[in-house]
Structures are given as C-alpha cells and as structure tokens.
Design a protein around this motif. Sequence first.
Motif, PDB file in Angstrom:
ATOM      1  N   THR A 191       5.762   0.055   1.376  1.00  0.00           N
ATOM      2  CA  THR A 191       5.266   0.465   0.066  1.00  0.00           C
ATOM      3  C   THR A 191       3.733   0.596   0.087  1.00  0.00           C
ATOM      4  OG1 THR A 191       4.979  -1.788  -0.705  1.00  0.00           O
ATOM      5  CG2 THR A 191       7.144  -0.779  -1.078  1.00  0.00           C
ATOM      6  N   GLU A 192       3.243   1.378  -0.867  1.00  0.00           N
ATOM      7  CA  GLU A 192       1.789   1.477  -1.014  1.00  0.00           C
ATOM      8  C   GLU A 192       1.218   0.103  -1.333  1.00  0.00           C
ATOM      9  OE1 GLU A 192       1.650   5.791  -3.120  1.00  0.00           O
ATOM     10  OE2 GLU A 192      -0.045   4.472  -3.493  1.00  0.00           O
ATOM     11  N   ALA A 193       1.964  -0.663  -2.129  1.00  0.00           N
ATOM     12  CA  ALA A 193       1.470  -1.993  -2.527  1.00  0.00           C
ATOM     13  C   ALA A 193       1.235  -2.876  -1.305  1.00  0.00           C
ATOM     14  CB  ALA A 193       2.465  -2.649  -3.478  1.00  0.00           C
ATOM     15  N   GLN A 194       2.147  -2.803  -0.313  1.00  0.00           N
ATOM     16  CA  GLN A 194       1.975  -3.621   0.900  1.00  0.00           C
ATOM     17  C   GLN A 194       0.671  -3.254   1.618  1.00  0.00           C
ATOM     18  OE1 GLN A 194       5.853  -2.533   2.532  1.00  0.00           O
ATOM     19  NE2 GLN A 194       6.396  -4.702   2.682  1.00  0.00           N
ATOM     20  N   THR A 195       0.428  -1.960   1.709  1.00  0.00           N
ATOM     21  CA  THR A 195      -0.786  -1.495   2.391  1.00  0.00           C
ATOM     22  C   THR A 195      -2.032  -1.903   1.609  1.00  0.00           C
ATOM     23  OG1 THR A 195       0.464   0.375   3.241  1.00  0.00           O
ATOM     24  CG2 THR A 195      -1.933   0.554   3.326  1.00  0.00           C
ATOM     25  N   MET A 196      -1.990  -1.696   0.284  1.00  0.00           N
ATOM     26  CA  MET A 196      -3.163  -1.994  -0.539  1.00  0.00           C
ATOM     27  C   MET A 196      -3.484  -3.495  -0.523  1.00  0.00           C
ATOM     28  SD  MET A 196      -4.007   0.920  -1.215  1.00  0.00           S
ATOM     29  CE  MET A 196      -3.162   2.470  -0.997  1.00  0.00           C
ATOM     30  N   THR A 197      -2.446  -4.328  -0.509  1.00  0.00           N
ATOM     31  CA  THR A 197      -2.668  -5.775  -0.459  1.00  0.00           C
ATOM     32  C   THR A 197      -3.502  -6.144   0.764  1.00  0.00           C
ATOM     33  OG1 THR A 197      -0.571  -6.172  -1.552  1.00  0.00           O
ATOM     34  CG2 THR A 197      -1.483  -8.018  -0.307  1.00  0.00           C
ATOM     35  N   VAL A 198      -3.125  -5.575   1.897  1.00  0.00           N
ATOM     36  CA  VAL A 198      -3.846  -5.896   3.139  1.00  0.00           C
ATOM     37  C   VAL A 198      -5.268  -5.350   3.084  1.00  0.00           C
ATOM     38  CG1 VAL A 198      -3.902  -5.500   5.636  1.00  0.00           C
ATOM     39  CG2 VAL A 198      -1.735  -6.033   4.510  1.00  0.00           C
ATOM     40  N   LEU A 199      -5.420  -4.135   2.578  1.00  0.00           N
ATOM     41  CA  LEU A 199      -6.755  -3.535   2.528  1.00  0.00           C
ATOM     42  C   LEU A 199      -7.684  -4.293   1.588  1.00  0.00           C
ATOM     43  CD1 LEU A 199      -6.026   0.277   2.550  1.00  0.00           C
ATOM     44  CD2 LEU A 199      -7.435  -0.969   4.176  1.00  0.00           C
ATOM     45  N   GLU A 200      -7.152  -4.658   0.445  1.00  0.00           N
ATOM     46  CA  GLU A 200      -7.984  -5.402  -0.516  1.00  0.00           C
ATOM     47  C   GLU A 200      -8.380  -6.759   0.067  1.00  0.00           C
ATOM     48  OE1 GLU A 200      -5.619  -5.372  -4.070  1.00  0.00           O
ATOM     49  OE2 GLU A 200      -5.931  -3.209  -4.281  1.00  0.00           O
ATOM     50  N   ALA A 201      -7.441  -7.388   0.746  1.00  0.00           N
ATOM     51  CA  ALA A 201      -7.745  -8.688   1.359  1.00  0.00           C
ATOM     52  C   ALA A 201      -8.806  -8.514   2.450  1.00  0.00           C
ATOM     53  CB  ALA A 201      -6.477  -9.303   1.945  1.00  0.00           C
ATOM     54  N   ALA A 202      -8.721  -7.434   3.196  1.00  0.00           N
ATOM     55  CA  ALA A 202      -9.704  -7.188   4.270  1.00  0.00           C
ATOM     56  C   ALA A 202     -11.104  -7.065   3.679  1.00  0.00           C
ATOM     57  CB  ALA A 202      -9.332  -5.926   5.041  1.00  0.00           C
ATOM     58  N   LEU A 203     -11.170  -6.387   2.565  1.00  0.00           N
ATOM     59  CA  LEU A 203     -12.463  -6.205   1.891  1.00  0.00           C
ATOM     60  C   LEU A 203     -12.988  -7.556   1.396  1.00  0.00           C
ATOM     61  CD1 LEU A 203     -14.037  -3.620   1.248  1.00  0.00           C
ATOM     62  CD2 LEU A 203     -13.093  -3.709  -1.069  1.00  0.00           C
ATOM     63  N   ALA A 204     -12.089  -8.318   0.766  1.00  0.00           N
ATOM     64  CA  ALA A 204     -12.486  -9.619   0.207  1.00  0.00           C
ATOM     65  C   ALA A 204     -12.908 -10.594   1.307  1.00  0.00           C
ATOM     66  CB  ALA A 204     -11.329 -10.205  -0.595  1.00  0.00           C
ATOM     67  N   GLU A 205     -12.274 -10.520   2.456  1.00  0.00           N
ATOM     68  CA  GLU A 205     -12.562 -11.479   3.527  1.00  0.00           C
ATOM     69  C   GLU A 205     -13.730 -11.046   4.408  1.00  0.00           C
ATOM     70  OE1 GLU A 205     -11.251 -14.354   3.649  1.00  0.00           O
ATOM     71  OE2 GLU A 205      -9.721 -14.010   2.133  1.00  0.00           O
ATOM     72  N   GLY A 206     -14.264  -9.855   4.155  1.00  0.00           N
ATOM     73  CA  GLY A 206     -15.441  -9.433   4.905  1.00  0.00           C
ATOM     74  C   GLY A 206     -15.151  -8.785   6.244  1.00  0.00           C
ATOM     75  N   PHE A 207     -13.989  -8.148   6.380  1.00  0.00           N
ATOM     76  CA  PHE A 207     -13.746  -7.350   7.598  1.00  0.00           C
ATOM     77  C   PHE A 207     -14.752  -6.207   7.627  1.00  0.00           C
ATOM     78  CE2 PHE A 207     -10.033  -9.806   8.119  1.00  0.00           C
ATOM     79  CZ  PHE A 207      -9.544  -9.565   9.398  1.00  0.00           C
ATOM     80  N   ARG A 208     -15.353  -5.974   8.780  1.00  0.00           N
ATOM     81  CA  ARG A 208     -16.418  -4.974   8.846  1.00  0.00           C
ATOM     82  C   ARG A 208     -15.890  -3.549   8.909  1.00  0.00           C
ATOM     83  NH1 ARG A 208     -19.591  -8.588  11.917  1.00  0.00           N
ATOM     84  NH2 ARG A 208     -19.500  -7.489  13.889  1.00  0.00           N
ATOM     85  N   SER A 209     -14.688  -3.393   9.434  1.00  0.00           N
ATOM     86  CA  SER A 209     -14.173  -2.034   9.553  1.00  0.00           C
ATOM     87  C   SER A 209     -12.663  -2.035   9.371  1.00  0.00           C
ATOM     88  CB  SER A 209     -14.536  -1.464  10.929  1.00  0.00           C
ATOM     89  OG  SER A 209     -14.000  -0.188  11.081  1.00  0.00           O
ATOM     90  N   THR A 210     -12.186  -1.104   8.559  1.00  0.00           N
ATOM     91  CA  THR A 210     -10.745  -0.913   8.430  1.00  0.00           C
ATOM     92  C   THR A 210     -10.431   0.527   8.818  1.00  0.00           C
ATOM     93  OG1 THR A 210     -11.089  -0.391   6.111  1.00  0.00           O
ATOM     94  CG2 THR A 210     -10.303  -2.605   6.613  1.00  0.00           C
ATOM     95  N   SER A 211      -9.343   0.671   9.517  1.00  0.00           N
ATOM     96  CA  SER A 211      -8.948   1.999   9.971  1.00  0.00           C
ATOM     97  C   SER A 211      -7.494   2.217   9.590  1.00  0.00           C
ATOM     98  CB  SER A 211      -9.121   2.058  11.493  1.00  0.00           C
ATOM     99  OG  SER A 211      -8.705   3.294  11.976  1.00  0.00           O
TER     100      SER A 211
END
Length: 461
Positions: A191-211
């Motif tokens: 689902t889009e929700a599964q993807t967005m959850t991970v992306l939002e968490a990456a942003l919140a946790e300070g991942f420098r790059s998402t692909s």
Amino acid sequence: MEQGVSFDLDLIRRYDQSGPRYTSYPTAVEFDESFNQAAYQAACARSNASGRPLSLYFHIPFCDTVCFYCACNKIATKDRSLAPPYLARVYRELEMQAALFDKSRVVEQLHWGGGTPTFLSHDQMIELMEVTRRHFTLTDDDSGEFSIEIDPREADASTVKLLRQIGFNRMSLGVQDFDERVQAAVNRFQTEAQTMTVLEAALAEGFRSTSIDLIYGLPFQSVESFMKTLERVIEVNPQRLSVFNYAHLPERFKPQRRISETDLPTAQVKLDILQSTIARLTEAGYVFIGMDHFARPDDELAVAQRAGTLYRNFQGYSTHAHCDLIGIGVTSIGMIDNTYGQNRRELNEYYADIDAGRLPVFRGLELNRDDLIRRDVITRLICHFQLDKAAIAEKWDIAFDEYFADSLVKLTGMEDDGLVTIDADHIRIQARGRLLVRNICMAFDAYLATKTGPIGFSKVI
Ligand code: SF4
C-alpha cells in the motif's frame, strides 16, 4: 557539465539492442574458477599496502514472498528460522575476511542488499551490525555512507528508528508501482501507506538520503497509470529515483513465467512511459545521473557527477571510488585491488565452505592492464558522459587514438547520429546519446567483440 537528456524515439529504436549494465568491467560473464581463494588472499595482501578505505556489502538472500518480475539472487521463504543459521555463517565469514585486512583500514561505506535485508528481526539486525563492528573499523561519526535496501512491507517506523540507531543513514525503497492491478499481476501487494510510513520515519530519524525504485514495463501499466504512481512519488520528494526497465526473460528467471506476456505493455507504450517519466522528473527538478537513475541537484550523486568523482560498482552509482569492496554472504561480489571475486551462489555450497573454514570465494577475475584501461574509459563515460583523451593517455601511457582505433571506428555511426562528438581531445556524449550510454560503452568492450550469438544481457532501453 550540465547533464540534460533528450528522448529521440527514432534513435532508440535504431539502437535497440542488448548490452551490459557495466556495474563492472569486465562483466561477471568473464569470471572463472581459476580465480580461487589463494588469488583472493593475494589480492587482499596487496590491497593492504595501499591503505585504502573499505566498503562492505552484505547479501541477505531471503524474501517472504516472490515478486514475479524478480531477477535477483534470492530465496523465497516464509520460514524465518532460516535466518539464524545464515547469520552464523556470515559471522564466521566476517571473521575470516577481517583476518585478511589491516584493522587500521576504515570502513567508509556499508550496504545491506538482497533479497530483503529487512527479513531479519530487529535483534538480528542489531547483532549483525555489532559483529561487523567487532571485526572491522567502521566510521563512528556518521560520516560514512551506510545504506540499506528496504521492503516497506517488512518495515515500519520502529524498524527505521532502529536502523538509524545502529548506523544507517541512507535507504532505498522498493515501490515499483502503486497501481493495484499491476501489484496483483506481479504478486507484490504494497500500500501507499506502507511506503509513506517508512519515508516519513526516515525523514524524522534524519536519514540523509532516500531513494525510491520504480519499474516500467510491468503488466497492465499505461502512461496514465504510471504517471499517477510517479506523481505520488514526486510529492514525497525522495533525493533519488531509480526507474528500471522490466526485462521479460522467463526462460532465465523462473518467477517471470507467472507473468502473462499478453498483459505486458507494448514496446511503444514502454517507450511512451519512459519519455513521460523523463519529462516529468526533469520538470520536477531531478537531474538525469545516467542508466535509470535520477537525483536532486544537491544529492551526493549529482554533486559527485558535477565534480567528476562519480563511480559505478556492483551496487550502481557510488561516490566511494577509492574503496576496496568486500562482498559478504552468498553470491556477493567483492572488488579488491585489481580483482573481482564472487562468493558461492548456492546456499548449501556457501555453508559447506564456511563450515570447512574456507573462504567461499569460488570464481572471479584478475584484471590485466588492458582491462584496467578499458574499465577506466567505460567508468568515465558512464558516470560523466565525457572523456578527456589526454588524461587517459597520460595516466596509462598510451596514444589514445591509436590504442582505441577500433573503438573509434565503432563510434563513427553514433557520431553521425549525434549521440557523441569526438575531437582531438575529448569524447562527449550528447543529450540525445545519454539514454544510449551502454551502446557507446560497448564500443570499448574488448570481450563483446569476441562473442558470437546471443550475449545474454538485457536490452539497453
Ligand atoms: S524484487 Fe526484491 S523483494 Fe521481490 S522477490 Fe526480488 S529480491 Fe525479493
């Protein structure tokens, strides 16, 4: 150099052929078993004299379910009890590999790929990173490039938090397509929700790059449907995007036999999707890095490309050209000194070697001088779309035009078609030649010239 790319349907049709992706030169097709453990150990000893930093690649082969388009080395299983025995062998391999390298050599780059690295439990991930740190000297100030491939179906915000805590600062996410009909046809329900959850968490946790990885050419895709997925992805603004062309080769990849050929988009629709994708990503401000990859102009890959320091290895484009790469786990490929070495490809053979106290490297290649020169040329073209002939001539002590006389003849037609310009000092790949960079590199490939019949590579577009 400005990295514009233009889409010329007529040219693409004319140059539509199969060719290597040049994550290595020579390609893995040339590896053989005369390169054994002793040759690998000798390469490691030579590399220690260089003091170069290290890059570690870990292959986690397991996947909970199989995606029908998949051409990766993986083991589809729901049996999570397979992970501990695998990790036990990985730890033993880490110990054997670490014994070959000076402890003073710092690991600047680390990557977990698969399969599905997030098949591992949280405790297993913590343990794997701990054991790695026990055996190797990892950068501990977050300056390294520590990346992981994430399947959003196997991860949530707590997984992302944990990954950040154990040192990861970059991630790539498999998405492929949000369209439900496409997902059903390829057995990847996400689902889009599964993807967005991970992306939002990456942003919140300070991942420098998402692909984000997308694939075009899957069943039931149309320009319209694919653009819907692309719009959603652009909205979440990943630093990088990979848009891969699905190569339907059911005779080689068993899961693909479950995809009905009649459901696949036509070649014309695929090209239309590619054209629209390039136009939309360019409009959204992404830079074409090359070979399926796009990045924000401030992303490290785009910066490295502008600075002339971009590199390409088995994980794709990279900014760590100066590292020796150690491959850990089944099927992994390492690049040490002037060699490539690959681990056993079958799990039972990998286990047998490790259990007997042997390094699992079973084939590879020692690059000769000609291989090294051609690798340098191909890497520069594929990463920077241009080549300074004098720089190559000086570095390798050759007369460029003489050494590459055959290659330059092969490029004549491409020059006439406007793919490249060649003058006394430079070869420059033009905007209309950039999608066809593989064709251009193939002119410098000494091994392709000796092949007859089908060469077993995917289509260049
Ligand atoms: S695409 Fe990725 S998740 Fe799907 S089967 Fe292949 S390796 Fe596993």
